[in-house]
Design an enzyme around this catalytic site. Structure first.
Site, PDB file in Angstrom:
ATOM      1  N   GLY A  48     -30.821  14.621 -36.412  1.00  0.00           N
ATOM      2  CA  GLY A  48     -30.981  15.902 -35.719  1.00  0.00           C
ATOM      3  C   GLY A  48     -30.532  15.937 -34.274  1.00  0.00           C
ATOM      4  N   ASP A 106     -34.370  15.786 -31.128  1.00  0.00           N
ATOM      5  CA  ASP A 106     -34.101  17.219 -31.205  1.00  0.00           C
ATOM      6  C   ASP A 106     -35.356  18.058 -31.017  1.00  0.00           C
ATOM      7  OD1 ASP A 106     -35.166  16.329 -33.596  1.00  0.00           O
ATOM      8  OD2 ASP A 106     -33.655  17.227 -34.884  1.00  0.00           O
ATOM      9  N   ASP A 109     -42.334  18.215 -33.225  1.00  0.00           N
ATOM     10  CA  ASP A 109     -43.059  19.090 -34.147  1.00  0.00           C
ATOM     11  C   ASP A 109     -44.452  18.493 -34.369  1.00  0.00           C
ATOM     12  OD1 ASP A 109     -43.834  20.818 -36.150  1.00  0.00           O
ATOM     13  OD2 ASP A 109     -42.281  20.284 -37.558  1.00  0.00           O
ATOM     14  N   LYS A 137     -42.267  22.582 -30.619  1.00  0.00           N
ATOM     15  CA  LYS A 137     -42.953  23.686 -31.298  1.00  0.00           C
ATOM     16  C   LYS A 137     -44.323  23.860 -30.670  1.00  0.00           C
ATOM     17  CE  LYS A 137     -40.721  23.436 -35.750  1.00  0.00           C
ATOM     18  NZ  LYS A 137     -40.837  23.117 -37.165  1.00  0.00           N
ATOM     19  N   PHE A 158     -39.723  27.111 -38.987  1.00  0.00           N
ATOM     20  CA  PHE A 158     -38.717  26.092 -39.285  1.00  0.00           C
ATOM     21  C   PHE A 158     -37.367  26.577 -38.775  1.00  0.00           C
ATOM     22  CE2 PHE A 158     -35.871  23.369 -41.597  1.00  0.00           C
ATOM     23  CZ  PHE A 158     -36.540  22.157 -41.529  1.00  0.00           C
ATOM     24  N   VAL A 159     -36.713  25.756 -37.966  1.00  0.00           N
ATOM     25  CA  VAL A 159     -35.459  26.186 -37.329  1.00  0.00           C
ATOM     26  C   VAL A 159     -34.267  25.363 -37.807  1.00  0.00           C
ATOM     27  CG1 VAL A 159     -36.507  27.198 -35.260  1.00  0.00           C
ATOM     28  CG2 VAL A 159     -35.953  24.759 -35.271  1.00  0.00           C
ATOM     29  N   ASP A 165     -31.296  20.664 -39.373  1.00  0.00           N
ATOM     30  CA  ASP A 165     -30.872  21.012 -40.719  1.00  0.00           C
ATOM     31  C   ASP A 165     -32.011  21.504 -41.593  1.00  0.00           C
ATOM     32  OD1 ASP A 165     -32.150  18.377 -40.950  1.00  0.00           O
ATOM     33  OD2 ASP A 165     -31.436  18.445 -43.011  1.00  0.00           O
ATOM     34  N   ARG A 171     -26.489  22.361 -39.840  1.00  0.00           N
ATOM     35  CA  ARG A 171     -26.499  21.665 -38.542  1.00  0.00           C
ATOM     36  C   ARG A 171     -25.424  22.209 -37.625  1.00  0.00           C
ATOM     37  NH1 ARG A 171     -29.725  17.114 -39.059  1.00  0.00           N
ATOM     38  NH2 ARG A 171     -29.665  16.042 -41.049  1.00  0.00           N
TER      39      ARG A 171
HETATM   40  P1  IMP Z   1     -42.150  15.560 -36.373  1.00  0.00           P
HETATM   41  O1  IMP Z   1     -42.226  14.114 -36.788  1.00  0.00           O
HETATM   42  O2  IMP Z   1     -42.926  16.467 -37.291  1.00  0.00           O
HETATM   43  O3  IMP Z   1     -42.468  15.810 -34.922  1.00  0.00           O
HETATM   44  O4  IMP Z   1     -40.682  16.041 -36.610  1.00  0.00           O
HETATM   45  C1  IMP Z   1     -39.689  15.404 -36.060  1.00  0.00           C
HETATM   46  C2  IMP Z   1     -38.404  15.487 -36.816  1.00  0.00           C
HETATM   47  O5  IMP Z   1     -38.420  16.371 -37.954  1.00  0.00           O
HETATM   48  C3  IMP Z   1     -37.434  16.050 -35.850  1.00  0.00           C
HETATM   49  O6  IMP Z   1     -36.817  14.997 -35.155  1.00  0.00           O
HETATM   50  C4  IMP Z   1     -36.496  16.822 -36.726  1.00  0.00           C
HETATM   51  O7  IMP Z   1     -35.447  15.990 -37.133  1.00  0.00           O
HETATM   52  C5  IMP Z   1     -37.324  17.233 -37.926  1.00  0.00           C
HETATM   53  N1  IMP Z   1     -37.816  18.625 -37.762  1.00  0.00           N
HETATM   54  C6  IMP Z   1     -39.024  19.029 -37.310  1.00  0.00           C
HETATM   55  N2  IMP Z   1     -39.114  20.363 -37.264  1.00  0.00           N
HETATM   56  C7  IMP Z   1     -37.921  20.828 -37.709  1.00  0.00           C
HETATM   57  C8  IMP Z   1     -37.382  22.144 -37.883  1.00  0.00           C
HETATM   58  O8  IMP Z   1     -38.003  23.189 -37.627  1.00  0.00           O
HETATM   59  N3  IMP Z   1     -36.103  22.197 -38.349  1.00  0.00           N
HETATM   60  C9  IMP Z   1     -35.364  21.095 -38.654  1.00  0.00           C
HETATM   61  N4  IMP Z   1     -35.827  19.850 -38.485  1.00  0.00           N
HETATM   62  C10 IMP Z   1     -37.101  19.717 -38.021  1.00  0.00           C
HETATM   63 MG    MG Z   2     -35.223  14.143 -36.013  1.00  0.00          MG
END
Ligand code: IMP
Ligand code: MG
Length: 181
Positions: A48, A106, A109, A137, A158-159, A165, A171
């Site tokens: 990402g 990127d 979340d 987020k 979700f973006v 992606d 992407r």
């Molecule tokens: P986390 O572990 O939930 O914080 O998410 C981290 C990873 O999930 C990010 O580095 C992104 O690659 C992917 N991700 C999280 N949210 C999104 C989204 O809304 N769209 C696309 N990829 C996401």
């Molecule tokens: Mg990622």
């Protein structure tokens, strides 16, 4: 999720111009933070952050060595699976000891990915770790992660686009948009 190929997004959240301005602002923050420093090890979390990191690192004015590792937790859905799989990190361990590391991702979340990478990094004995993320987020993160440089906060949806992606697609969109429901 339908994510129709012809109109995969509902609405644009961050335009290409806003992304460019945000990346420029982050690069100046990094330039100030790393002025007169030894070579920084930029660690980019794939897939990402690839596009964001390449735009960002072209604008920094301090010496950088760029390395990549992969982290995945979404497994083709829009919800984190709760477990993070790191790949390509083992070969980097020896390069991290005693170095100033700039972690680039990127989006923050749930925080599981950043926390997993930061925990692993700390076992490698870096001199310093700072984290730069393009998006955060606005949610209660399951795992709080330390963020030193933040691009923009976005609502909880979700973006896609600008490297992010859905099931490996979208992407290449030049903006960040909310995925069509
Ligand atoms: P986390 O572990 O939930 O914080 O998410 C981290 C990873 O999930 C990010 O580095 C992104 O690659 C992917 N991700 C999280 N949210 C999104 C989204 O809304 N769209 C696309 N990829 C996401
Ligand atoms: Mg990622």
């Amino acid at each position: 999720m339908t994510a129709d190929e012809s109109k995969p997004y509902e609405r644009i959240l961050i335009s290409a111009e806003q992304l460019a301005q945000t990346v420029e602002r982050l690069a100046s923050e990094l330039n100030a933070a790393y002025a007169d420093t030894d070579k920084v090890l930029a660690l980019v979390i794939l897939e990402g952050a690839r596009i964001f990191a390449s735009d960002l690192l072209r604008q920094v004015r301090f010496p950088v060595q760029v390395e990549y590792l992969s982290a995945s937790s979404y497994r083709g859905t829009t919800q984190s699976s709760g477990t993070v799989r790191l790949q390509g990190h083992l070969g980097l361990a020896g390069k991290i000891c005693g170095r100033k590391v700039l972690l680039i991702d990127d989006i923050y979340d749930t925080g599981l990915t950043l926390a997993a990478v930061q925990e692993w990094l700390n076992t490698c004995g870096p001199a310093d770790v700072k984290t730069c993320v393009l998006l955060e987020k606005k949610i209660r993160h399951c795992k709080p992660a330390a963020i030193d440089f933040l691009g923009l906060a976005i609502e909880d949806c979700f973006v896609i686009g600008y490297g992010l992606d859905y099931q490996g697609r979208f992407r290449d969109l030049p903006f960040v948009a909310a995925l069509a429901q």
